[in-house]
Design a protein around this motif. Structure first.
Motif, PDB file in Angstrom:
ATOM      1  N   GLU A 214      78.751  64.646  11.193  1.00  0.00           N
ATOM      2  CA  GLU A 214      78.008  63.451  11.598  1.00  0.00           C
ATOM      3  C   GLU A 214      76.831  63.731  12.519  1.00  0.00           C
ATOM      4  N   CYS A 215      76.577  64.973  12.870  1.00  0.00           N
ATOM      5  CA  CYS A 215      75.661  65.308  13.968  1.00  0.00           C
ATOM      6  C   CYS A 215      74.239  65.637  13.535  1.00  0.00           C
ATOM      7  N   LEU A 216      73.870  65.437  12.298  1.00  0.00           N
ATOM      8  CA  LEU A 216      72.548  65.833  11.805  1.00  0.00           C
ATOM      9  C   LEU A 216      71.420  65.245  12.640  1.00  0.00           C
ATOM     10  N   ILE A 217      71.548  63.987  13.061  1.00  0.00           N
ATOM     11  CA  ILE A 217      70.491  63.317  13.816  1.00  0.00           C
ATOM     12  C   ILE A 217      70.205  64.037  15.132  1.00  0.00           C
ATOM     13  N   THR A 218      71.188  64.759  15.668  1.00  0.00           N
ATOM     14  CA  THR A 218      70.980  65.496  16.921  1.00  0.00           C
ATOM     15  C   THR A 218      69.891  66.540  16.741  1.00  0.00           C
ATOM     16  N   TYR A 219      69.905  67.251  15.622  1.00  0.00           N
ATOM     17  CA  TYR A 219      68.885  68.263  15.365  1.00  0.00           C
ATOM     18  C   TYR A 219      67.529  67.638  15.065  1.00  0.00           C
ATOM     19  N   VAL A 220      67.533  66.515  14.377  1.00  0.00           N
ATOM     20  CA  VAL A 220      66.261  65.828  14.101  1.00  0.00           C
ATOM     21  C   VAL A 220      65.532  65.544  15.411  1.00  0.00           C
ATOM     22  N   LEU A 221      66.256  65.047  16.397  1.00  0.00           N
ATOM     23  CA  LEU A 221      65.643  64.688  17.674  1.00  0.00           C
ATOM     24  C   LEU A 221      65.395  65.914  18.542  1.00  0.00           C
ATOM     25  N   GLY A 264      85.428  64.892   3.970  1.00  0.00           N
ATOM     26  CA  GLY A 264      85.717  64.505   5.340  1.00  0.00           C
ATOM     27  C   GLY A 264      85.727  62.997   5.510  1.00  0.00           C
ATOM     28  N   PRO A 265      85.855  62.515   6.755  1.00  0.00           N
ATOM     29  CA  PRO A 265      85.843  61.071   7.013  1.00  0.00           C
ATOM     30  C   PRO A 265      84.479  60.472   6.693  1.00  0.00           C
ATOM     31  N   LEU A 266      84.458  59.175   6.348  1.00  0.00           N
ATOM     32  CA  LEU A 266      83.224  58.566   5.850  1.00  0.00           C
ATOM     33  C   LEU A 266      82.146  58.379   6.907  1.00  0.00           C
ATOM     34  N   PHE A 267      82.494  58.473   8.186  1.00  0.00           N
ATOM     35  CA  PHE A 267      81.428  58.321   9.175  1.00  0.00           C
ATOM     36  C   PHE A 267      80.400  59.444   9.080  1.00  0.00           C
ATOM     37  N   PHE A 268      80.736  60.537   8.403  1.00  0.00           N
ATOM     38  CA  PHE A 268      79.739  61.580   8.154  1.00  0.00           C
ATOM     39  C   PHE A 268      78.550  61.015   7.376  1.00  0.00           C
ATOM     40  N   ALA A 269      78.792  60.050   6.504  1.00  0.00           N
ATOM     41  CA  ALA A 269      77.732  59.457   5.681  1.00  0.00           C
ATOM     42  C   ALA A 269      77.087  58.250   6.332  1.00  0.00           C
ATOM     43  N   HIS A 270      77.489  57.937   7.581  1.00  0.00           N
ATOM     44  CA  HIS A 270      76.983  56.735   8.240  1.00  0.00           C
ATOM     45  C   HIS A 270      76.147  57.039   9.490  1.00  0.00           C
ATOM     46  N   TYR A 271      76.729  57.749  10.460  1.00  0.00           N
ATOM     47  CA  TYR A 271      76.136  57.815  11.793  1.00  0.00           C
ATOM     48  C   TYR A 271      74.709  58.340  11.803  1.00  0.00           C
ATOM     49  N   SER A 272      74.445  59.424  11.100  1.00  0.00           N
ATOM     50  CA  SER A 272      73.090  59.992  11.121  1.00  0.00           C
ATOM     51  C   SER A 272      72.148  59.278  10.173  1.00  0.00           C
ATOM     52  N   TYR A 273      72.691  58.376   9.351  1.00  0.00           N
ATOM     53  CA  TYR A 273      71.864  57.729   8.324  1.00  0.00           C
ATOM     54  C   TYR A 273      71.643  56.258   8.606  1.00  0.00           C
ATOM     55  N   LEU A 274      71.857  55.848   9.841  1.00  0.00           N
ATOM     56  CA  LEU A 274      71.541  54.473  10.210  1.00  0.00           C
ATOM     57  C   LEU A 274      70.036  54.246  10.152  1.00  0.00           C
ATOM     58  N   SER A 275      69.263  55.269  10.502  1.00  0.00           N
ATOM     59  CA  SER A 275      67.798  55.152  10.460  1.00  0.00           C
ATOM     60  C   SER A 275      67.153  56.168   9.529  1.00  0.00           C
ATOM     61  N   LEU A 276      67.917  57.127   9.029  1.00  0.00           N
ATOM     62  CA  LEU A 276      67.383  58.130   8.110  1.00  0.00           C
ATOM     63  C   LEU A 276      67.756  57.732   6.689  1.00  0.00           C
ATOM     64  N   ASP A 277      66.768  57.486   5.858  1.00  0.00           N
ATOM     65  CA  ASP A 277      67.008  57.075   4.477  1.00  0.00           C
ATOM     66  C   ASP A 277      67.355  58.310   3.649  1.00  0.00           C
ATOM     67  N   PRO A 278      68.627  58.469   3.240  1.00  0.00           N
ATOM     68  CA  PRO A 278      68.998  59.697   2.518  1.00  0.00           C
ATOM     69  C   PRO A 278      68.342  59.806   1.149  1.00  0.00           C
ATOM     70  N   ARG A 279      67.833  58.704   0.606  1.00  0.00           N
ATOM     71  CA  ARG A 279      67.115  58.775  -0.669  1.00  0.00           C
ATOM     72  C   ARG A 279      65.862  59.623  -0.556  1.00  0.00           C
ATOM     73  N   LEU A 280      65.362  59.765   0.672  1.00  0.00           N
ATOM     74  CA  LEU A 280      64.118  60.485   0.911  1.00  0.00           C
ATOM     75  C   LEU A 280      64.347  61.854   1.534  1.00  0.00           C
ATOM     76  N   MET A 281      65.566  62.394   1.383  1.00  0.00           N
ATOM     77  CA  MET A 281      65.936  63.626   2.072  1.00  0.00           C
ATOM     78  C   MET A 281      66.482  64.670   1.106  1.00  0.00           C
ATOM     79  N   GLN A 282      65.815  65.805   1.085  1.00  0.00           N
ATOM     80  CA  GLN A 282      66.216  66.926   0.222  1.00  0.00           C
ATOM     81  C   GLN A 282      65.892  68.220   0.956  1.00  0.00           C
TER      82      GLN A 282
END
Length: 530
Positions: A214-221, A264-282
């Motif tokens: 769930e921690c991807l957003i930490t690296y983005v910032l 894993g638990p589904l929050f992996f697909a939620h927490y970092s993607y509240l503001s990051l659109d995964p459709r635009l991420m590769q």
């Protein structure tokens, strides 16, 4: 918007410009009431109230849980700030009320105890003092700080007006953001980024922030900070050097390129993607939309097909993630399943699995609502086999419900994330870019057993929405064929469409085949319209 009506008069449809070109948020407008938008709106608004009515009276921050109102949470508050932005967008509160409330939070955070710029997981809502989350977890928590800062930056992007109040809010948020010392948490000389630091215990927690979780957003910032950025090699050396980063295996017919077995638990697909659109991420390892969708479908299929029958799961009763349970708390997943369903799991998955998520919402409300739905929406979890039902709310679970439902309904927070330059800078430094989707139906993974995709009418527009992509310069035509082989044209032959697209259409429910014809190539998806 161009209208298209077939010669048969059966289907009325319209198509929208590419997401990348339009970058529009669907406005809140009057629409014909229907059962779906009544249920979804009721649940979303009630859940929002946790961050509005139940906000701490001094700090304005979100309580960790409803039973401990003076213990406020940094990460949950970040989710709550995005919920307040949603509340303004929906008209539940005024813009002025939203600005005032978030300014209250920002002013409190500026005076709260910090640890090289990071906040602790828990704070005393009365005075901003650190409250230990664990014996040695009594200092800065960089991941929770990332969730908080992400919410603040989204609010700064949204409140872009010229009033004195909005200007002051943006300045306060910028000051908080620029004083987080992300680089301090990578200062041990080993090229690792660490989750915790404490003035009493220093680095004793010793938890590098490794992926995939769930921690991807930490690296983005941490990579995009204008004042305290980490080096890209820290991201490569920490996040990607994990036993659970690369995967490449299939589970229940769905392939995961990264992450834990079964996702894993589904929050992996939620927490970092509240503001990051995964459709635009590769990146070189994964398409983040396809990964999150596959993880969600694995979670759903496990509940429906694989879990013990005595758990009572079904296509309407599913969703495993971290939450309270009869043993207090656990990170529930297909590989760690004790029969506990967490409403936030299915409800925060609306962008990925709208039909399945709506079935779960309706079931929980109609069949379980008397004991599961309260003032602030659904309580945290339940276990039917044990006859255990939570009587509490948790901020970290309530926030994603509000935000991800809004991303499904209007794309609001994802659009704001696209406009937040720091997020885009961080993604670029991570090597994450917009995908070049081939012509076809990129948004969907058909059921591996039936090869079908289920679509339901959108709760607000009242019609079906079909996503697709167009690559190259050859014109395309999009048709819909029913089970009697009657063909209807959704989009006549055109070369004006590029990249990511949507088509809205109305027709009867049933089984159909959607086909994109481009030159000599055809791209098909089997649809069940509900």
């Amino acid at each position: 918007m161009k209208k298209l009506i077939t010669l048969l008069g059966v289907v009325t449809c319209s198509y929208l410009p590419s997401l990348a070109q339009s970058n529009l948020v669907t406005p809140v407008k009057e629409y014909t009431l229907n059962e779906k938008n009544e249920y979804i709106g009721t649940v979303q608004k009630a859940t929002f109230e946790y961050f509005w009515d139940f906000a701490h009276p001094v700090s304005g921050m979100a309580a960790e849980r409803s039973a401990t109102p003076n213990i406020v949470t940094s990460g949950g508050t970040g989710f709550g700030i995005m919920s307040i932005v949603t509340g303004v967008h929906r008209g539940w509160i005024t813009r002025q009320e939203g600005v005032k409330h978030i300014a209250k939070i920002a002013n409190f955070l500026g005076k709260a105890e910090r640890f090289h710029g990071a906040w602790s997981h828990w704070l005393d809502g009365r005075n901003g003092k650190m409250i230990p989350f664990g014996e040695k977890d009594n200092g800065g928590d960089l991941v929770e700080t990332a969730y908080l800062v992400n919410g603040l930056l989204i609010a700064r992007t949204y409140f872009n007006g010229n009033t004195a109040e909005e200007k002051a809010l943006r300045q306060s948020i910028t000051q908080l953001w620029e004083t987080v010392e992300w680089d301090w948490y990578a200062s041990r000389g080993d090229n690792h980024l660490y989750w915790h630091w404490s003035p009493k215990y220093n680095w004793d927690m010793n938890m590098p922030i490794r992926g995939y979780n769930e921690c991807l957003i930490t690296y983005v910032l941490a990579l995009s900070s204008p004042t305290h950025a980490i080096k890209p090699e820290v991201y490569q050396n920490t996040w990607k050097k994990s036993d659970f980063y690369e995967n490449g295996k299939s589970y229940l017919g769905y392939k995961l390129s990264v992450g834990f077995p079964y996702g894993g638990p589904l929050f992996f697909a939620h927490y970092s993607y509240l503001s990051l659109d995964p459709r635009l991420m590769q990146d070189e390892k994964t398409n983040y939309w396809q990964h999150n969708l596959a993880q969600t479908l694995i979670n759903y299929k496990h509940c429906v097909e694989e879990a013990p029958k005595n758990f009572g799961y079904s296509p309407e009763n599913w969703g495993l993630t971290a939450s309270d349970d009869y043993n207090f708390y656990d990170a529930h997943s297909p590989t760690n399943d004790n029969g506990t369903i967490s409403p936030t799991a299915a409800l925060s998955s609306f962008p990925y699995t709208p039909f399945e998520s709506y079935q779960a919402m309706r079931y929980m409300y109609l069949k379980k609502g008397a004991i599961l739905f309260g003032k602030y929406g659904f309580y945290d979890a339940y276990n039917a086999e044990k006859n255990w039902y939570s009587n509490q709310y948790l901020a970290i679970d309530q926030g994603p419900i509000v935000v991800m439902i809004e991303n499904y309904r209007s794309g609001l927070l994802w659009s704001l994330g696209e406009k937040t330059k720091e997020l885009q800078i961080g993604l670029q430094k991570m090597g994450i870019h917009k995908p070049n989707y081939p012509t076809g139906f990129y948004m969907y993974i058909p059921d591996p057993k039936t090869n079908d995709v289920t679509l339901m009418t959108h709760p607000d527009s009242g019609d079906y929405v079909l996503d697709f992509a167009v690559a190259g310069n050859e014109p395309i035509e999009l048709t819909l064929t029913d089970h009697n082989n009657n063909k209807q044209t959704l989009i006549p032959k055109t070369n004006s469409l590029k990249e990511m697209q949507k088509v809205h259409f109305k027709t009867k429910s049933g089984r159909y085949k959607a086909t994109i014809t481009q030159g000599n190539n055809q791209h098909e998806v089997s649809l069940i319209l509900k």
